[in-house]
Design an enzyme around this catalytic site. Sequence first.
Site, PDB file in Angstrom:
ATOM      1  N   CYS A   5       0.922  -1.243   0.339  1.00  0.00           N
ATOM      2  CA  CYS A   5       0.010  -0.157   0.102  1.00  0.00           C
ATOM      3  C   CYS A   5       1.199   1.712   0.183  1.00  0.00           C
ATOM      4  O   CYS A   5       0.658   1.871  -0.986  1.00  0.00           O
ATOM      5  CB  CYS A   5      -1.523  -0.410   1.214  1.00  0.00           C
ATOM      6  SG  CYS A   5      -0.355  -0.295   2.480  1.00  0.00           S
TER       7      CYS A   5
ATOM      8  N   HIS B 263      -2.322   1.197   6.814  1.00  0.00           N
ATOM      9  CA  HIS B 263      -3.123   1.288   5.425  1.00  0.00           C
ATOM     10  C   HIS B 263      -2.950   2.106   4.559  1.00  0.00           C
ATOM     11  O   HIS B 263      -3.712   2.922   6.054  1.00  0.00           O
ATOM     12  CB  HIS B 263      -4.078   0.464   4.978  1.00  0.00           C
ATOM     13  CG  HIS B 263      -4.307  -0.525   3.636  1.00  0.00           C
ATOM     14  ND1 HIS B 263      -3.843  -1.263   3.016  1.00  0.00           N
ATOM     15  CD2 HIS B 263      -4.828   0.636   3.152  1.00  0.00           C
ATOM     16  CE1 HIS B 263      -4.300  -0.711   1.923  1.00  0.00           C
ATOM     17  NE2 HIS B 263      -5.696  -0.145   1.992  1.00  0.00           N
TER      18      HIS B 263
ATOM     19  N   HIS C 214      -5.315   1.463  -4.603  1.00  0.00           N
ATOM     20  CA  HIS C 214      -4.710   0.829  -3.146  1.00  0.00           C
ATOM     21  C   HIS C 214      -4.396  -0.700  -4.086  1.00  0.00           C
ATOM     22  O   HIS C 214      -4.606  -0.926  -4.481  1.00  0.00           O
ATOM     23  CB  HIS C 214      -5.691   1.090  -1.877  1.00  0.00           C
ATOM     24  CG  HIS C 214      -6.583  -0.260  -1.903  1.00  0.00           C
ATOM     25  ND1 HIS C 214      -6.946  -0.685  -0.613  1.00  0.00           N
ATOM     26  CD2 HIS C 214      -7.595  -0.589  -2.328  1.00  0.00           C
ATOM     27  CE1 HIS C 214      -7.924  -1.425  -0.857  1.00  0.00           C
ATOM     28  NE2 HIS C 214      -8.499  -0.780  -2.236  1.00  0.00           N
TER      29      HIS C 214
END
Length: 316
Positions: free
Chosen positions: A231, A279, A291
């Site tokens: 990420c 994240h 993402h």
Amino acid sequence: MNKRFAFIAAAAATLLFVTVPASAPASADPSSLSEVKKELKDKGNDLEKITEKYNGAKADLKATEKKISKIKKDLPKLEKEAGKAKDLLGDIAYESYTSGNHLTATGSALADSPEEALKRISVLGAINAAQAADVADEIGAVKDLKEKRKSLEELKDDQKHTKSDISKKRGKIQAEVDHLQDLRDQYGIGSGSGGTAPPPSGHAKAVVAYAENQIGEPYSYGAAGPGSWDCSGLTMMSWRQAGVSLSHQASAQRNETASVSRSELAPGDLVFYYGDIHHVALYVGEGKVVHAPQEGENVQVANMDDMPINSYGRPS
């Protein structure tokens, strides 16, 4: 009677052989499928947490090694200057001795502790205050640098152990994820690429375009392209296209970006998730983000609110 019993037993055995499957069912039982998806999501989330810690530990170790490298580069020059200062003390001690100032302890003090020798010579007036200050600075600089180097070497060892421990934990979770991934493949759960992101505008164009170009490429822990991503690796490289440098860690990126509110979000802003910020995603407008989700999935467009939002950041 015995013949009839034998016939029924044989028929039952044949029926049992035909109807009992030898392997997993062709179509997954809904409850089993649901359990696999949930467990894979949970383990993937655990893996992403540990991956972000690994990225941070790797960055810390790299920064420490860089500091040590600079000290190693600077130390020889300072040692050379300090050597000259020690020679100066030796010359002064000799001249003082030959001129009648018997500094009987100076020689041993010079060998054992230049600082102590400097004190003794200064007290006896063999050098003036300015000379003493210069010599003290040269000797002190080397001592300080060596102490700093020692501390950094100890820190480096600790960071190596931390990185190694995290790597072991990550390997264990990875094995569990791989097993769940096999189940995912068996049940035919796709890794997905999401939909299409809305078109960006302004300075975020290059950032969003770069992220969109990676849609469909696989997640891989610690990866920052090309071809696979985690990420923070995706957001880091996307913003690099606009000349902005970000760390390869979600929580670090949060510290490196200016806070914005939800109502202020613009394409290119970062959306951070979970309480510990493990994240991060790139906002692309209309409530969507691009993402790299987790192990076994691909870079994709998703609804911004699919995960618990922590905060929003704007790189600059």
